[in-house]
Scaffold this active site. Structure first.
Site, mmCIF file in Angstrom:
data_model
loop_
_atom_site.group_PDB
_atom_site.id
_atom_site.type_symbol
_atom_site.label_atom_id
_atom_site.label_comp_id
_atom_site.label_asym_id
_atom_site.label_seq_id
_atom_site.Cartn_x
_atom_site.Cartn_y
_atom_site.Cartn_z
ATOM 1 N N PHE A 1 45.300 28.825 45.214
ATOM 2 C CA PHE A 1 46.168 29.237 44.103
ATOM 3 C C PHE A 1 45.375 29.082 42.804
ATOM 4 O O PHE A 1 45.825 28.504 41.835
ATOM 5 C CB PHE A 1 47.437 28.371 44.084
ATOM 6 N N VAL B 1 42.500 34.048 41.668
ATOM 7 C CA VAL B 1 43.007 35.205 42.422
ATOM 8 C C VAL B 1 44.360 34.901 43.075
ATOM 9 O O VAL B 1 45.260 35.752 43.103
ATOM 10 C CB VAL B 1 41.977 35.678 43.490
ATOM 11 N N LYS C 1 33.579 36.974 50.177
ATOM 12 C CA LYS C 1 32.403 37.706 50.685
ATOM 13 C C LYS C 1 31.372 36.816 51.350
ATOM 14 O O LYS C 1 30.742 37.194 52.325
ATOM 15 C CB LYS C 1 31.732 38.531 49.588
ATOM 16 N N GLU D 1 39.116 44.141 51.286
ATOM 17 C CA GLU D 1 38.704 45.057 50.209
ATOM 18 C C GLU D 1 38.282 44.289 48.953
ATOM 19 O O GLU D 1 37.317 44.659 48.280
ATOM 20 C CB GLU D 1 39.866 46.007 49.888
ATOM 21 N N GLY E 1 36.986 33.473 34.042
ATOM 22 C CA GLY E 1 37.331 33.494 35.476
ATOM 23 C C GLY E 1 36.574 34.569 36.245
ATOM 24 O O GLY E 1 36.962 34.932 37.347
ATOM 25 N N GLU F 1 31.737 32.817 39.924
ATOM 26 C CA GLU F 1 32.049 31.942 41.051
ATOM 27 C C GLU F 1 31.999 30.495 40.573
ATOM 28 O O GLU F 1 31.300 30.170 39.596
ATOM 29 C CB GLU F 1 30.994 32.134 42.153
ATOM 30 N N ASP G 1 25.719 36.597 45.716
ATOM 31 C CA ASP G 1 27.018 37.265 45.838
ATOM 32 C C ASP G 1 26.811 38.773 46.058
ATOM 33 O O ASP G 1 27.452 39.382 46.914
ATOM 34 C CB ASP G 1 27.822 36.988 44.553
ATOM 35 N N LYS H 1 27.816 41.079 49.393
ATOM 36 C CA LYS H 1 28.590 42.327 49.324
ATOM 37 C C LYS H 1 27.800 43.483 49.931
ATOM 38 O O LYS H 1 28.362 44.327 50.629
ATOM 39 C CB LYS H 1 28.932 42.646 47.861
ATOM 40 N N GLY I 1 38.081 39.205 38.066
ATOM 41 C CA GLY I 1 39.247 38.907 37.239
ATOM 42 C C GLY I 1 40.487 38.745 38.099
ATOM 43 O O GLY I 1 40.581 39.303 39.201
HETATM 44 N N1 LIG Z 1 37.640 35.319 40.571
HETATM 45 C C1 LIG Z 1 37.308 36.580 40.836
HETATM 46 O O1 LIG Z 1 37.224 37.427 39.921
HETATM 47 C C2 LIG Z 1 37.033 37.010 42.248
HETATM 48 C C3 LIG Z 1 36.732 38.368 42.504
HETATM 49 C C4 LIG Z 1 36.527 38.789 43.828
HETATM 50 C C5 LIG Z 1 36.594 37.860 44.857
HETATM 51 N N2 LIG Z 1 36.857 36.521 44.581
HETATM 52 C C6 LIG Z 1 36.906 35.590 45.698
HETATM 53 O O2 LIG Z 1 38.240 35.084 45.798
HETATM 54 C C7 LIG Z 1 38.196 33.748 46.317
HETATM 55 C C8 LIG Z 1 38.963 32.829 45.364
HETATM 56 O O3 LIG Z 1 38.309 32.845 44.122
HETATM 57 P P1 LIG Z 1 38.999 32.215 42.803
HETATM 58 O O4 LIG Z 1 38.209 32.718 41.657
HETATM 59 O O5 LIG Z 1 40.467 32.426 42.852
HETATM 60 O O6 LIG Z 1 38.680 30.657 43.029
HETATM 61 P P2 LIG Z 1 39.276 29.419 42.185
HETATM 62 O O7 LIG Z 1 39.931 29.874 40.937
HETATM 63 O O8 LIG Z 1 38.166 28.423 42.103
HETATM 64 O O9 LIG Z 1 40.434 28.838 43.151
HETATM 65 C C9 LIG Z 1 40.129 28.321 44.391
HETATM 66 C C10 LIG Z 1 41.401 27.851 45.053
HETATM 67 O O10 LIG Z 1 41.068 27.444 46.384
HETATM 68 C C11 LIG Z 1 41.715 26.219 46.666
HETATM 69 N N3 LIG Z 1 40.961 25.540 47.734
HETATM 70 C C12 LIG Z 1 39.650 25.198 47.774
HETATM 71 N N4 LIG Z 1 39.338 24.639 48.976
HETATM 72 C C13 LIG Z 1 40.505 24.621 49.696
HETATM 73 C C14 LIG Z 1 40.850 24.187 50.988
HETATM 74 N N5 LIG Z 1 39.934 23.654 51.809
HETATM 75 N N6 LIG Z 1 42.144 24.332 51.408
HETATM 76 C C15 LIG Z 1 43.087 24.882 50.590
HETATM 77 N N7 LIG Z 1 42.811 25.320 49.336
HETATM 78 C C16 LIG Z 1 41.541 25.197 48.903
HETATM 79 C C17 LIG Z 1 41.718 25.489 45.347
HETATM 80 O O11 LIG Z 1 42.697 24.485 45.412
HETATM 81 P P3 LIG Z 1 43.096 23.588 44.145
HETATM 82 O O12 LIG Z 1 43.919 24.494 43.276
HETATM 83 O O13 LIG Z 1 43.907 22.500 44.750
HETATM 84 O O14 LIG Z 1 41.821 23.152 43.516
HETATM 85 C C18 LIG Z 1 42.052 26.643 44.381
HETATM 86 O O15 LIG Z 1 43.444 26.835 44.308
HETATM 87 C C19 LIG Z 1 36.718 33.391 46.480
HETATM 88 O O16 LIG Z 1 36.326 33.648 47.797
HETATM 89 C C20 LIG Z 1 36.008 34.372 45.550
HETATM 90 O O17 LIG Z 1 34.696 34.672 45.955
HETATM 91 C C21 LIG Z 1 37.084 36.104 43.297
#
Ligand SMILES: NC(=O)c1ccc[n+]([C@@H]2O[C@H](COP(=O)([O-])OP(=O)(O)OC[C@H]3O[C@@H](n4cnc5c(N)ncnc54)[C@H](OP(=O)(O)O)[C@@H]3O)[C@@H](O)[C@H]2O)c1
Length: 410
Positions: free
Chosen positions: A13, A16, A98, A122, A180, A183, A194, A198, A296
């Protein structure tokens, strides 16, 4: 066709995950409900009530009423455990991870087949830009020759700020993190990893080739220095981190991620900020150009939403190109025109790796060589790099030759 009701167990949470929660509130037509959210940090303040959360993955994995797991966490190893357990329990999965997908591509293919469940991802490639489903479905009947693009939003944001606002690398990286886009571990972005992950996924869906991450050569943007930036500014070029894969004359595939000088007439030139852009080239349709937000919260969530929606119609990747089992392999024989920045005293030794030297320049402590080098030799020189060498691609020689031949024929 009627749509399935989807009962979602969400992992993560953060940027994303919260974005997905928000876009689902605005998509009432989709019969999808988040019934439980698993996160890690028990102390963290949440945007919604704590009754929505669990800290035990089994609360979701063992819940038989949950038919879809959406995995949006930032830990690739934990993500693989969650995704593989969910698939084994017959739950459809959507992931944006990814790194996890690239590292376990073959195992994930097997699990989908063995348990007859879909895994869609996707958002893992270029976030909001719908590239995987296009490669999977549209290009099956066409002869795809190459795919080239900017696939990492945060490095593109950093490079854009470096060129347009003269921000330092560190300032631009900090901005990307605050927004945001980056990574949690920035080296994944800035080191070109990264983009490599991809590219690996794109390779599977475009050419049906399943590579291992170690098979694809990547250079990031963390070593780009003043000399290359000055060279680009003087010639009115920009530097972009470009991932590409193309078929060689032998039918084998070259695939790599290397920063590239792009000219104002290149379609990637105006793909700035957090945008991603991919150019596909096919035998009969010439080129197509995809562009969209590459990172984002809401843009990435919109791709996750699209996968969830596709699941409600029982969509799955068929991996037709992989199962066709054409005998292709990766080759490092491509001839690349590059600029290599080096320590002044290395100039003489490094020239021998080039097949053709076009320009050689030295100042008091460093210099550069431009010319044609094989990917194999470039990898060899890069292996001994302690930070004083930087490579920027000028062009792929094969493509340049083909284009010259076209120009002559016209
Ligand atoms: N951000 C982007 O723009 C973007 C774009 C494309 C793809 N992605 C991909 O989307 C994914 C999430 O990215 P994000 O930017 O949303 O990351 P983020 O903001 O760092 O959030 C990560 C979330 O994962 C939770 N988490 C970590 N380890 C966990 C576990 N073992 N069990 C349960 N929850 C766990 C964290 O929990 P807590 O809240 O408790 O810390 C946090 O809520 C990644 O794989 C990333 O590569 C991101």
């Amino acid at each position: 066709m009627s749509r399935k009701n989807l009962n979602i167990g969400l992992f993560g949470f953060g940027c994303v995950g919260l974005g997905l929660y928000e876009v689902l509130q605005k998509t009432p037509g989709l019969k999808a409900t988040i019934s439980n959210i698993c996160v890690k940090d028990k102390e963290k303040k949440r945007a919604i009530g704590k009754e929505n959360f669990t800290f035990d993955k089994n609360d979701i994995l063992n819940d038989e009423s949950i038919n879809v797991v959406v995995e949006l966490i930032d830990d690739a190893d934990a993500a693989f455990e969650i995704v593989s357990a969910a698939l084994k329990k017959g739950k459809a999965v959507v992931s944006a991870n990814k790194k996890m997908i690239a590292q376990h591509f073959t195992e994930l293919l097997e699990l989908q087949k063995e348990y007859n469940v879909p895994l869609l991802y996707e958002a893992a490639c270029c976030a909001s830009m719908p590239i995987i489903r296009n490669l999977e479905e549209y290009y099956d009947n066409d002869l795809l020759e190459s795919i080239e693009g900017i696939v990492n939003g945060s490095t593109n944001y950093i490079l854009t700020k470096t060129f347009s606002e003269n921000l330092s690398y560190d300032e631009a990286l900090l901005q990307a993190q605050e927004k945001g886009f980056a990574e949690s571990n920035p080296i994944l972005d800035t080191g070109g990893f990264d983009a490599k992950y991809k590219l690996l996924i794109l390779l599977a869906h475009s050419f049906g080739y399943v590579a291992k991450p170690k098979d694809i050569f990547n250079i990031g943007i963390d070593n780009i220095g003043e000399l290359e930036l000055k060279y680009a500014r003087e010639k009115k070029l920009k530097i972009k981190l470009v991932a590409q894969a193309f078929k060689s004359e032998t039918g084998n595939i070259s695939a790599f991620v290397i920063p590239k000088f792009v000219t104002p007439d290149d379609r990637l030139y105006n793909v700035d900020d957090v945008f991603n852009g991919i150019i596909t080239k096919t035998s009969f349709a010439d080129t197509h150009f995809f562009v969209g937000r590459g990172a984002g919260s809401l843009p990435t969530a919109s791709a996750v939403l699209s996968d969830i929606s596709a699941l409600s119609y029982d969509y799955r990747y068929e991996y037709k190109k992989i199962y066709r089992e054409e005998n292709v392999s990766l080759t490092n024989d491509a001839q690349l025109k590059v600029l290599l920045r080096h320590k002044k005293e290395d100039a003489h030794a490094l020239k021998h790796y080039f097949d053709e030297v076009e320009e050689s320049y030295n100042n008091h402590d460093s210099g550069y060589i431009t010319g044609v080098i094989s990917l194999k030799n470039l990898i060899a020189i890069h292996a001994g790099n302690t930070g004083d060498r930087s490579f920027i691609l000028i062009d792929v020689e094969k493509e340049a030759a083909v284009e010259k031949a076209f120009a002559l024929a016209e």
